[in-house]
Enzyme design. Structure first.
Site, PDB file in Angstrom:
ATOM      1  N   HIS A   4     120.083  11.118 -30.994  1.00 31.95           N
ATOM      2  CA  HIS A   4     120.479  12.015 -32.084  1.00 31.95           C
ATOM      3  C   HIS A   4     119.880  13.384 -31.808  1.00 31.95           C
ATOM      4  O   HIS A   4     119.280  13.614 -30.737  1.00 31.95           O
ATOM      5  CB  HIS A   4     120.036  11.432 -33.424  1.00 31.95           C
ATOM      6  CG  HIS A   4     118.589  11.019 -33.470  1.00 31.95           C
ATOM      7  ND1 HIS A   4     117.554  11.922 -33.319  1.00 31.95           N
ATOM      8  CD2 HIS A   4     117.993   9.807 -33.612  1.00 31.95           C
ATOM      9  CE1 HIS A   4     116.394  11.298 -33.400  1.00 31.95           C
ATOM     10  NE2 HIS A   4     116.627   9.996 -33.563  1.00 31.95           N
ATOM     11  N   ALA A   5     119.997  14.274 -32.779  1.00 32.13           N
ATOM     12  CA  ALA A   5     119.560  15.664 -32.564  1.00 32.13           C
ATOM     13  C   ALA A   5     118.052  15.789 -32.344  1.00 32.13           C
ATOM     14  O   ALA A   5     117.597  16.788 -31.773  1.00 32.13           O
ATOM     15  CB  ALA A   5     119.994  16.532 -33.744  1.00 32.13           C
ATOM     16  N   GLY A  21     108.142  13.304 -29.364  1.00 32.96           N
ATOM     17  CA  GLY A  21     108.330  13.913 -30.676  1.00 32.96           C
ATOM     18  C   GLY A  21     107.103  13.766 -31.561  1.00 32.96           C
ATOM     19  O   GLY A  21     106.444  12.730 -31.551  1.00 32.96           O
ATOM     20  N   GLU A  22     106.834  14.780 -32.352  1.00 32.46           N
ATOM     21  CA  GLU A  22     105.755  14.694 -33.349  1.00 32.46           C
ATOM     22  C   GLU A  22     106.104  13.723 -34.461  1.00 32.46           C
ATOM     23  O   GLU A  22     105.239  13.293 -35.220  1.00 32.46           O
ATOM     24  CB  GLU A  22     105.478  16.081 -33.943  1.00 32.46           C
ATOM     25  CG  GLU A  22     104.820  17.024 -32.969  1.00 32.46           C
ATOM     26  CD  GLU A  22     104.532  18.384 -33.571  1.00 32.46           C
ATOM     27  OE1 GLU A  22     104.956  18.647 -34.716  1.00 32.46           O
ATOM     28  OE2 GLU A  22     103.888  19.189 -32.878  1.00 32.46           O
ATOM     29  N   LYS A  23     107.379  13.383 -34.587  1.00 35.39           N
ATOM     30  CA  LYS A  23     107.813  12.372 -35.555  1.00 35.39           C
ATOM     31  C   LYS A  23     106.977  11.104 -35.419  1.00 35.39           C
ATOM     32  O   LYS A  23     106.580  10.507 -36.402  1.00 35.39           O
ATOM     33  CB  LYS A  23     109.298  12.087 -35.318  1.00 35.39           C
ATOM     34  CG  LYS A  23     109.786  10.733 -35.725  1.00 35.39           C
ATOM     35  CD  LYS A  23     110.410  10.776 -37.086  1.00 35.39           C
ATOM     36  CE  LYS A  23     110.865   9.417 -37.565  1.00 35.39           C
ATOM     37  NZ  LYS A  23     110.916   8.359 -36.610  1.00 35.39           N
ATOM     38  N   HIS A  65     116.264  13.664 -30.412  1.00 34.65           N
ATOM     39  CA  HIS A  65     116.164  13.481 -28.959  1.00 34.65           C
ATOM     40  C   HIS A  65     116.673  14.721 -28.229  1.00 34.65           C
ATOM     41  O   HIS A  65     116.123  15.147 -27.219  1.00 34.65           O
ATOM     42  CB  HIS A  65     116.986  12.262 -28.517  1.00 34.65           C
ATOM     43  CG  HIS A  65     116.570  10.961 -29.137  1.00 34.65           C
ATOM     44  ND1 HIS A  65     117.340  10.320 -30.090  1.00 34.65           N
ATOM     45  CD2 HIS A  65     115.479  10.175 -28.955  1.00 34.65           C
ATOM     46  CE1 HIS A  65     116.729   9.194 -30.442  1.00 34.65           C
ATOM     47  NE2 HIS A  65     115.606   9.081 -29.780  1.00 34.65           N
TER      48      HIS A  65
HETATM   49  P1  AMP Z   1     112.788   6.756 -29.849  1.00 43.40           P
HETATM   50  O1  AMP Z   1     114.104   6.700 -29.139  1.00 43.40           O
HETATM   51  O2  AMP Z   1     112.882   6.586 -31.316  1.00 43.40           O
HETATM   52  O3  AMP Z   1     111.757   5.887 -29.192  1.00 43.40           O
HETATM   53  O4  AMP Z   1     112.277   8.234 -29.673  1.00 43.40           O
HETATM   54  C1  AMP Z   1     112.211   8.819 -28.392  1.00 43.40           C
HETATM   55  C2  AMP Z   1     111.460  10.120 -28.493  1.00 43.40           C
HETATM   56  O5  AMP Z   1     112.162  10.997 -29.386  1.00 43.40           O
HETATM   57  C3  AMP Z   1     110.053   9.947 -29.061  1.00 43.40           C
HETATM   58  O6  AMP Z   1     109.176  10.827 -28.376  1.00 43.40           O
HETATM   59  C4  AMP Z   1     110.227  10.345 -30.495  1.00 43.40           C
HETATM   60  O7  AMP Z   1     109.053  10.837 -31.090  1.00 43.40           O
HETATM   61  C5  AMP Z   1     111.274  11.431 -30.377  1.00 43.40           C
HETATM   62  N1  AMP Z   1     111.972  11.613 -31.659  1.00 43.40           N
HETATM   63  C6  AMP Z   1     112.587  10.663 -32.406  1.00 43.40           C
HETATM   64  N2  AMP Z   1     113.074  11.178 -33.548  1.00 43.40           N
HETATM   65  C7  AMP Z   1     112.745  12.498 -33.538  1.00 43.40           C
HETATM   66  C8  AMP Z   1     112.949  13.598 -34.441  1.00 43.40           C
HETATM   67  N3  AMP Z   1     113.584  13.431 -35.601  1.00 43.40           N
HETATM   68  N4  AMP Z   1     112.462  14.805 -34.087  1.00 43.40           N
HETATM   69  C9  AMP Z   1     111.806  14.975 -32.922  1.00 43.40           C
HETATM   70  N5  AMP Z   1     111.592  13.989 -32.022  1.00 43.40           N
HETATM   71  C10 AMP Z   1     112.040  12.765 -32.328  1.00 43.40           C
END
Ligand code: AMP
Length: 261
Positions: A35-36, A148-150, A38
């Protein structure tokens, strides 16, 4: 002319492709369903490196036995389209058997996180994260890797691991990308019913309200506000590492978010 995106599906392929690259390389580890949020990591990566490798790997080692590994969204074709449109050179999507061949027995444990925040509620989660990220870093030897800081505790764990193991890579954190109403983008948001989606926005709104409070008041106040907003269960609301962080449930979906104080 822009090169076509290469899709690499084995460890051997990514190592081979990496060995042929010159210039700076960035790695963006993900579990897909892109998504946005990533996309923001990818965009930042492109400003820091000549080549961007995005990994898409739903890592079984970071899911607990009762968690959503089996139903986690897998949308590789759409992910590839998004990455192609972003101009990414390499999509790395290995199979579980390739990442963890029969007999794999080594894990990476970053101390101090199992009692803290998500670590206390997801036993073994950060061992799984650290292990797979260490492997991805060794497989792709990037100059920089973006997170991501999320997932703020994940960013802390990876930063600590890289420092302690002296892995030669810069870890870069990227601010959380949100929906217009403030909800942090997450691959898990698609699980939310329309009613729960309306409640979900209160997670961010509550964190913003809690920022002004003394840290000692945040856990109880935060829990009360989130339960009143309609969250089914609150794992924690805490001030740690200069952030207000929370994890709370809507139905069978667990949401996390954080803001700096
Ligand atoms: P995930 O696919 O959920 O494991 O996330 C992959 C990477 O994308 C991780 O470093 C997350 O922290 C980052 N990420 C996920 N959602 C967001 C978001 N809304 N804003 C910024 N980074 C994100």
């Amino acid at each position: 002319m822009r090169m076509e995106m290469a899709i690499l599906t084995t460890v051997a392929q990514v190592k081979d492709a990496r060995a042929r690259l010159s210039g700076r390389v960035a790695l963006v580890p993900t579990m897909g369903a892109l998504h946005a949020g990533h996309r923001a990591l990818v965009d930042k990566a492109q400003t820091l490196a000549d080549h961007v490798i995005v990994s898409v790997f739903v890592n079984p080692a970071q899911f607990g036995p009762q968690e959503d590994f089996a139903r986690y969204p897998r949308t590789l074709e759409a992910d590839a389209d998004l990455l192609r449109a972003a101009g990414v050179g390499f999509l790395y999507a290995p199979a579980v058997e390739d990442m963890y061949p029969e007999g794999s027995a080594t894990t990476v444990h970053v101390g101090g996180h199992e009692q803290r925040l998500c670590g206390a509620f997801r036993p073994g989660h950060f061992n799984g994260v650290a292990t797979v990220v260490a492997k991805l870093l060794l497989q792709t030897s990037p100059h920089v890797a973006l997170f991501g800081e999320k997932d703020f505790q994940q960013l802390m764990v990876i930063t600590r691991m890289v420092r302690d193991l002296e892995i030669p890579v810069d870890i870069v954190g990227v601010p959380t990308v949100r929906e217009a109403d403030g909800l942090a983008l997450s691959s898990r948001n698609r699980y939310l019913s329309a009613a729960d989606r309306r409640i979900a926005v209160q997670l961010y709104a509550t964190l913003l309200r809690l920022r002004g409070l003394p840290a000692a008041d945040v856990p109880a106040q935060g829990r009360e506000l989130l339960l009143a907003a309609g969250f089914a269960k609150v794992d924690y609301v805490e001030v740690d590492a200069g952030r207000v962080l929370a994890a709370a449930w809507l139905g069978s979906t667990r949401l996390i978010d954080n803001v700096h104080v």
